[in-house]
Design a protein around this motif. Sequence first.
Motif, PDB file in Angstrom:
ATOM      1  N   THR A  30     104.787  87.258 -43.898  1.00 22.67           N
ATOM      2  CA  THR A  30     103.775  86.204 -43.262  1.00 22.67           C
ATOM      3  C   THR A  30     104.295  84.771 -43.144  1.00 22.67           C
ATOM      4  N   GLY A  31     105.439  84.459 -43.697  1.00 22.69           N
ATOM      5  CA  GLY A  31     106.056  83.128 -43.808  1.00 22.69           C
ATOM      6  C   GLY A  31     105.480  82.263 -44.783  1.00 22.69           C
ATOM      7  N   GLY A  32     104.564  82.686 -45.474  1.00 20.93           N
ATOM      8  CA  GLY A  32     103.889  81.803 -46.662  1.00 20.93           C
ATOM      9  C   GLY A  32     102.264  82.093 -46.522  1.00 20.93           C
ATOM     10  N   ALA A  33     101.749  81.768 -47.813  1.00 18.94           N
ATOM     11  CA  ALA A  33     100.374  82.063 -48.195  1.00 18.94           C
ATOM     12  C   ALA A  33      99.672  81.299 -49.225  1.00 18.94           C
ATOM     13  N   THR A  34      98.607  81.114 -49.361  1.00 16.88           N
ATOM     14  CA  THR A  34      98.019  80.689 -50.613  1.00 16.88           C
ATOM     15  C   THR A  34      97.563  81.760 -51.493  1.00 16.88           C
ATOM     16  N   LEU A  35      97.112  81.317 -52.748  1.00 17.04           N
ATOM     17  CA  LEU A  35      96.952  82.089 -53.418  1.00 17.04           C
ATOM     18  C   LEU A  35      95.746  82.931 -53.189  1.00 17.04           C
ATOM     19  N   ASP A  36      94.504  82.397 -52.433  1.00 18.59           N
ATOM     20  CA  ASP A  36      93.498  83.267 -51.944  1.00 18.59           C
ATOM     21  C   ASP A  36      93.833  84.220 -50.842  1.00 18.59           C
ATOM     22  N   LYS A  46      93.369  87.711 -59.228  1.00 18.84           N
ATOM     23  CA  LYS A  46      94.045  86.517 -59.347  1.00 18.84           C
ATOM     24  C   LYS A  46      94.827  86.212 -60.527  1.00 18.84           C
ATOM     25  N   ILE A  47      94.180  86.958 -61.694  1.00 10.15           N
ATOM     26  CA  ILE A  47      94.809  86.672 -62.914  1.00 10.15           C
ATOM     27  C   ILE A  47      96.562  87.453 -62.615  1.00 10.15           C
ATOM     28  N   THR A  48      96.343  88.353 -61.880  1.00 13.06           N
ATOM     29  CA  THR A  48      97.467  89.205 -62.074  1.00 13.06           C
ATOM     30  C   THR A  48      98.664  88.251 -60.937  1.00 13.06           C
ATOM     31  N   LEU A  49      98.266  87.719 -60.027  1.00 10.24           N
ATOM     32  CA  LEU A  49      98.872  86.925 -58.855  1.00 10.24           C
ATOM     33  C   LEU A  49      99.545  85.648 -59.714  1.00 10.24           C
ATOM     34  N   TYR A  50      98.731  85.159 -60.496  1.00 15.67           N
ATOM     35  CA  TYR A  50      99.347  83.999 -61.342  1.00 15.67           C
ATOM     36  C   TYR A  50     100.444  84.417 -62.083  1.00 15.67           C
ATOM     37  N   THR A  51     100.208  85.604 -62.670  1.00 12.63           N
ATOM     38  CA  THR A  51     101.651  86.027 -63.661  1.00 12.63           C
ATOM     39  C   THR A  51     102.853  86.219 -62.443  1.00 12.63           C
ATOM     40  N   VAL A  52     102.525  87.000 -61.620  1.00 11.53           N
ATOM     41  CA  VAL A  52     103.557  87.519 -60.709  1.00 11.53           C
ATOM     42  C   VAL A  52     104.254  86.095 -59.895  1.00 11.53           C
ATOM     43  N   ILE A  53     103.267  85.227 -59.277  1.00 13.72           N
ATOM     44  CA  ILE A  53     104.014  83.969 -58.955  1.00 13.72           C
ATOM     45  C   ILE A  53     104.765  83.094 -59.842  1.00 13.72           C
ATOM     46  N   ARG A  54     104.195  83.029 -60.954  1.00 11.26           N
ATOM     47  CA  ARG A  54     104.818  82.270 -62.099  1.00 11.26           C
ATOM     48  C   ARG A  54     106.239  82.965 -62.296  1.00 11.26           C
ATOM     49  N   SER A  55     106.282  84.300 -62.410  1.00 18.43           N
ATOM     50  CA  SER A  55     107.731  84.667 -62.561  1.00 18.43           C
ATOM     51  C   SER A  55     108.471  84.806 -61.326  1.00 18.43           C
ATOM     52  N   LEU A  56     108.102  84.597 -60.277  1.00 17.57           N
ATOM     53  CA  LEU A  56     108.870  84.574 -58.934  1.00 17.57           C
ATOM     54  C   LEU A  56     109.397  82.801 -59.099  1.00 17.57           C
ATOM     55  N   ARG A  57     108.431  82.203 -59.344  1.00 15.51           N
ATOM     56  CA  ARG A  57     108.805  80.743 -59.302  1.00 15.51           C
ATOM     57  C   ARG A  57     109.965  80.639 -60.351  1.00 15.51           C
TER      58      ARG A  57
END
Length: 73
Positions: A30-36, A46-57
């Motif tokens: 997609t070239g990027g996205a918001t959490l929503d 969202k709680i899963t995405l927070y964890t995954v995104i934190r790890s990727l960051r």
Amino acid sequence: MSIETTPLSPLPDELDSPRSKLVYLSLATTGGATLDELQNGLDLPKITLYTVIRSLRERGLVNQDGESLTLAS
């Protein structure tokens, strides 16, 4: 009728969980996205995405600018 596709870069070796691979590939296509947008598109809590995104960051694979998430260059 032909469909044009853009080749994706290979998945980084440090991605070990299926969810992190899914989020990474979604951002790559997609070239990027918001959490929503990720939550709606991937149907993940969202709680899963927070964890995954934190790890990727933390691994330097994803950048966050405000609400926008993109792959690190």
